[in-house]
Design an enzyme around this catalytic site. Structure first.
Site, PDB file in Angstrom:
ATOM      1  N   ASP A   1       0.834  -1.209   0.000  1.00  0.00           N
ATOM      2  CA  ASP A   1       0.000   0.000   0.000  1.00  0.00           C
ATOM      3  C   ASP A   1       0.868   1.259   0.000  1.00  0.00           C
ATOM      4  O   ASP A   1       0.646   2.185   0.778  1.00  0.00           O
ATOM      5  CB  ASP A   1      -0.946   0.003   1.203  1.00  0.00           C
ATOM      6  CG  ASP A   1      -2.087   1.012   1.043  1.00  0.00           C
ATOM      7  OD1 ASP A   1      -2.359   1.421  -0.113  1.00  0.00           O
ATOM      8  OD2 ASP A   1      -2.697   1.402   2.062  1.00  0.00           O
ATOM      9  N   ILE A   2       1.860   1.265  -0.880  1.00  0.00           N
ATOM     10  CA  ILE A   2       2.697   2.449  -1.024  1.00  0.00           C
ATOM     11  C   ILE A   2       1.883   3.543  -1.708  1.00  0.00           C
ATOM     12  O   ILE A   2       1.314   3.333  -2.776  1.00  0.00           O
ATOM     13  CB  ILE A   2       3.967   2.133  -1.862  1.00  0.00           C
ATOM     14  CG1 ILE A   2       4.873   1.170  -1.087  1.00  0.00           C
ATOM     15  CG2 ILE A   2       4.719   3.400  -2.231  1.00  0.00           C
ATOM     16  CD1 ILE A   2       5.470   1.740   0.184  1.00  0.00           C
TER      17      ILE A   2
END
Length: 267
Positions: A39-40
């Site tokens: 979940d960058i």
């Protein structure tokens, strides 16, 4: 976080370089442990301040992270592909790959870089990949980056045809490759350093097998290029073309004006 930094619109080439170097260092360390963040995005990148120089960069929120052991021949190693914030989701996830790896984080970091360039540096008003479903995201990626070839779709372990519009229309792989990054490059031509564009191309490769790693990104010439040194060399030779006070004293150099007159050379 970098969302506030983006909204401040005070970025220069060097500050974006500092942010992205920190992101890739963090990903390199995570990936060396076999951990994929998954979940960058802008709000998960913390920075010490919102203007040049950036002293600290940290990756936060590992709630979706996972130690992946992906083996397509072993169904027990499959992972959820509806993961991460949609705008930053890698193309292999969109086409149904459940045996992905750390390269999905690299794509997401590429979207961060793209947003910092388009919104923060070039000042464009764009809701990049701000869509409501996977079909719309696939079209947005196809429009801006390009559509994957038949070989790339195989490498992406595609199980659907969301990104195969041209292929279904009979367009050849050679034609698809010729159009790759064309729209994106048009938006950035003569506005950012060529090495920055090259890095963007490498982190936004559609196939994870062709996308560079965090370690490789850190070794890219963009991060070793001494932009300030290059600029000073031009200043010494071209003082009549540049405002000396602005160019030599500003904490965040007016790199856009400089680049328009003196595009950095390739290493």
């Amino acid at each position: 976080n970098t969302t506030a930094y983006l909204e401040a619109k005070q970025q220069c080439i060097e500050s974006i370089k500092q942010v992205m170097r920190g992101v890739f260092y963090g990903l390199r360390d995570l990936h060396s442990l076999g951990i994929t963040h998954r979940d960058i995005k802008l709000s998960n990148i913390l920075i010490s301040n919102n203007r040049y120089p950036i002293h600290k960069v940290k990756i936060c929120d590992l709630g979706s992270s996972k130690k992946l052991v992906s083996d397509p021949s072993d169904e027990s190693t499959a992972s959820l592909n509806y993961i991460g914030t949609r705008a930053f989701r890698a193309p292999e996830l969109i086409v149904g790959n459940r045996y992905y790896d750390t390269k999905i984080d690299i794509w997401s970091s590429g979207i961060i870089l793209l947003k910092l360039i388009l919104v923060g540096y070039l000042g464009k008003k764009t809701s990049l990949f701000n869509v409501t479903n996977s079909k719309q995201l696939a079209k947005a990626i196809n429009d801006l980056v390009g559509e994957p070839t038949r070989v790339e779709l195989q490498e992406m372990l595609a199980t659907n045809d969301l990104m195969s519009t041209n292929i279904k229309s009979g367009v050849t792989d050679e034609e698809i490759i010729r159009k790759r990054f064309k729209r994106l490059d048009t938006q950035m031509a003569n506005k950012i350093p060529p090495l920055m564009i090259d890095l963007l191309h490498k982190v936004l490769e559609l196939s994870p097998k062709r996308r560079i790693s965090a370690e490789q990104a850190l070794k890219h010439p963009f991060f070793s290029e001494d932009f300030e040194s290059t600029k000073k060399q031009h200043l010494n030779a071209n003082m009549s073309f540049i405002n000396r006070t602005t160019e030599t004293t500003s904490p965040c150099p007016n790199t856009h004006a400089f680049l328009m007159q003196h595009p950095p050379a390739h290493n």
